[in-house]
Design a protein around this motif. Sequence first.
Motif, short mmCIF file in Angstrom:
data_model
loop_
_atom_site.label_atom_id
_atom_site.label_comp_id
_atom_site.label_asym_id
_atom_site.label_seq_id
_atom_site.Cartn_x
_atom_site.Cartn_y
_atom_site.Cartn_z
N ILE A 167 -2.34 -22.85 30.06
CA ILE A 167 -3.00 -24.14 29.96
C ILE A 167 -4.31 -24.09 29.17
O ILE A 167 -4.90 -25.13 28.88
CB ILE A 167 -3.25 -24.73 31.38
N ASN A 168 -4.73 -22.89 28.81
CA ASN A 168 -5.94 -22.77 27.99
C ASN A 168 -5.90 -21.37 27.36
O ASN A 168 -5.01 -20.59 27.69
CB ASN A 168 -7.19 -22.94 28.86
N TYR A 169 -6.86 -21.09 26.49
CA TYR A 169 -6.84 -19.77 25.83
C TYR A 169 -6.70 -18.64 26.85
O TYR A 169 -5.99 -17.67 26.62
CB TYR A 169 -8.14 -19.55 25.04
N ASP A 170 -7.39 -18.79 27.98
CA ASP A 170 -7.42 -17.71 28.96
C ASP A 170 -7.13 -18.20 30.38
O ASP A 170 -7.57 -17.61 31.35
CB ASP A 170 -8.82 -17.04 28.92
N GLN A 171 -6.42 -19.31 30.48
CA GLN A 171 -6.11 -19.84 31.82
C GLN A 171 -4.61 -20.14 31.96
O GLN A 171 -3.98 -20.66 31.03
CB GLN A 171 -6.90 -21.14 32.06
N PHE A 172 -4.09 -19.80 33.13
CA PHE A 172 -2.67 -20.00 33.43
C PHE A 172 -2.53 -20.56 34.84
O PHE A 172 -3.36 -20.26 35.71
CB PHE A 172 -1.92 -18.65 33.41
N THR A 173 -1.47 -21.33 35.08
CA THR A 173 -1.12 -21.64 36.47
C THR A 173 -0.12 -20.58 36.92
O THR A 173 0.74 -20.17 36.15
CB THR A 173 -0.41 -23.01 36.61
N VAL A 174 -0.24 -20.15 38.17
CA VAL A 174 0.72 -19.18 38.71
C VAL A 174 1.04 -19.59 40.15
O VAL A 174 0.15 -19.84 40.95
CB VAL A 174 0.14 -17.75 38.74
N HIS A 175 2.33 -19.65 40.44
CA HIS A 175 2.73 -19.90 41.82
C HIS A 175 2.63 -18.59 42.59
O HIS A 175 3.27 -17.60 42.21
CB HIS A 175 4.16 -20.44 41.85
N PRO A 176 1.82 -18.57 43.68
CA PRO A 176 1.63 -17.30 44.39
C PRO A 176 2.94 -16.70 44.90
O PRO A 176 3.06 -15.48 45.06
CB PRO A 176 0.71 -17.65 45.56
N GLY A 177 3.96 -17.56 45.10
CA GLY A 177 5.25 -17.09 45.62
C GLY A 177 5.99 -16.12 44.72
O GLY A 177 6.93 -15.47 45.15
N ILE A 178 5.58 -15.99 43.46
CA ILE A 178 6.30 -15.05 42.58
C ILE A 178 5.67 -13.66 42.59
O ILE A 178 6.22 -12.72 42.05
CB ILE A 178 6.38 -15.53 41.10
N LEU A 179 4.49 -13.58 43.20
CA LEU A 179 3.81 -12.29 43.19
C LEU A 179 4.15 -11.54 44.47
O LEU A 179 4.06 -12.10 45.57
CB LEU A 179 2.30 -12.49 43.06
N GLY A 180 4.56 -10.31 44.32
CA GLY A 180 4.90 -9.50 45.48
C GLY A 180 3.67 -8.85 46.06
O GLY A 180 2.53 -9.28 45.84
N GLU A 181 3.90 -7.78 46.82
CA GLU A 181 2.83 -7.04 47.47
C GLU A 181 1.74 -6.63 46.46
O GLU A 181 2.06 -6.16 45.36
CB GLU A 181 3.40 -5.79 48.10
N GLY A 182 0.50 -6.91 46.82
CA GLY A 182 -0.61 -6.52 45.95
C GLY A 182 -0.65 -7.33 44.67
O GLY A 182 -1.28 -6.95 43.69
N GLY A 183 0.05 -8.47 44.66
CA GLY A 183 0.04 -9.34 43.47
C GLY A 183 0.89 -8.81 42.34
O GLY A 183 0.69 -9.19 41.18
N HIS A 184 1.85 -7.93 42.65
CA HIS A 184 2.64 -7.34 41.57
C HIS A 184 3.91 -8.12 41.26
O HIS A 184 4.44 -8.82 42.10
CB HIS A 184 2.97 -5.88 41.90
N ILE A 185 4.38 -7.94 40.04
CA ILE A 185 5.59 -8.60 39.58
C ILE A 185 6.16 -7.72 38.46
O ILE A 185 5.41 -7.09 37.71
CB ILE A 185 5.24 -10.02 39.08
N ASP A 186 7.49 -7.69 38.34
CA ASP A 186 8.09 -6.86 37.29
C ASP A 186 7.96 -7.52 35.93
O ASP A 186 8.39 -8.66 35.75
CB ASP A 186 9.59 -6.65 37.58
#
Length: 411
Positions: A279-298
């Motif tokens: 949504i901006n040069y350095d900004q994103f929306t992220v749904h917390p439900g996609i991040l696993g333990e410790g905020g990780h994702i493949d």
Amino acid sequence: MTSPIHVTSEIGKLKTVLLKRPGREIENFTPEMMPRLLFDDIPYLPIAQKEHDYFADTLRDNGIEVLYLEKLAAEALDAGGDKVRDDFLEQMLTESGYATGTIHDALKDYLGSMNNQDMVNKIMEGIRKNEVDFVPTDLVSAAETEDYQFYMDPMPNLYFTRDPSACIGEGLSINHMTYPARQRESLFNEIVIKYHPRFANKGIHVWRDRNHDTRIEGGDELVLNDHVMAIGVSQRTSADAIQDIAKNLFKDGHFDTVIAIKIPHNHAMMHLDTVFTMINYDQFTVHPGILGEGGHIDTWTITPGKNEGELHLEHRTDLKAVLKDALKLDDLDLIPTGGGDPIIAGREQWNDGSNTLAIAPGVVVTYNRNYVSNDLLRKHGLKVLEVISSELSRGRGGPRCMSCPIVREDI
Ligand SMILES: NC(=[NH2+])NCCC[C@H](N)C(=O)O
């Protein structure tokens, strides 16, 4: 010659966008058909149209040219002439299950008697058995189940113009989509690119056409800048298709990096853009439900391999670090849908609270119903233009899904 397609980011000032105004197709079905048609409810058409017009007006008020798929498709057939119209109709009938036979002939007569715009609209809204003047006498057509009401199913998902094709750089992908409910849609995009005077013979590069078995959908294809893309590994987009398009983009385009991001494979999160948008040069929306333990994702960062046609893949799980490296940024603001509260995030994501359409860096269009996420975006400094959303949201798509950017200014 400037290209009629130019998209080098998700956020550059939007100049031209492709929409589809919801028509009869969004109510031409019964509850039993909903799961197969990928809908969760049957929208109330007059209000859905009002909401969609409000969305289109919001874009126009911001200086954006709005094109309509249904109009471009008819104009493309007008420009193409009789042979193009006939080939299109044959292809559409074949993909609807009638390559030959008496039903094919009856449908061809029925559609063939219409002008191009009526024919396009009719194909989009679906053809009921009782509207075609045809009494089946041969064995095959007589054996068709009588209780199924349609010869040709409606295509209610057409107002999500984001998915059947995606503009990338000066080209596009015309997508082989996952479910039969949507596979015919990209035929409209194909004829527009081939025959509409605005696009035909303008040297537009098709990075990947619709004649594939592996699947990809535009909701998964995010152009982060003029050399980096993010593509969701999702319910709708397969790893094979990602590697295929990456090879083509590296070979003939200005792209050198594709970040494949694996998201849960389910209906609520069918595409990457339902859980993650830029949504901006350095900004994103992220749904917390996609991040696993410790905020990780493949994630896999794909770059050209040593030899021509080869790919190099690097697996990492820290999304923020991956994006920072690829976009060469010191820091990033990942804004959690619903403020991260699990109930609010779940609810607002379901109604496309993460599915924001950036019309300029830091300026987004969102559904008004996602008020917690909208407030948060404002707190993070974004300008938020809200659009009305009671009926449109029943199709499980928001402002990004409902729009296919054709031209954006460079960032
Ligand atoms: N880009 C998107 N997220 N599009 C949403 C598409 C929703 C549509 N009902 C489908 O399931 O295909």
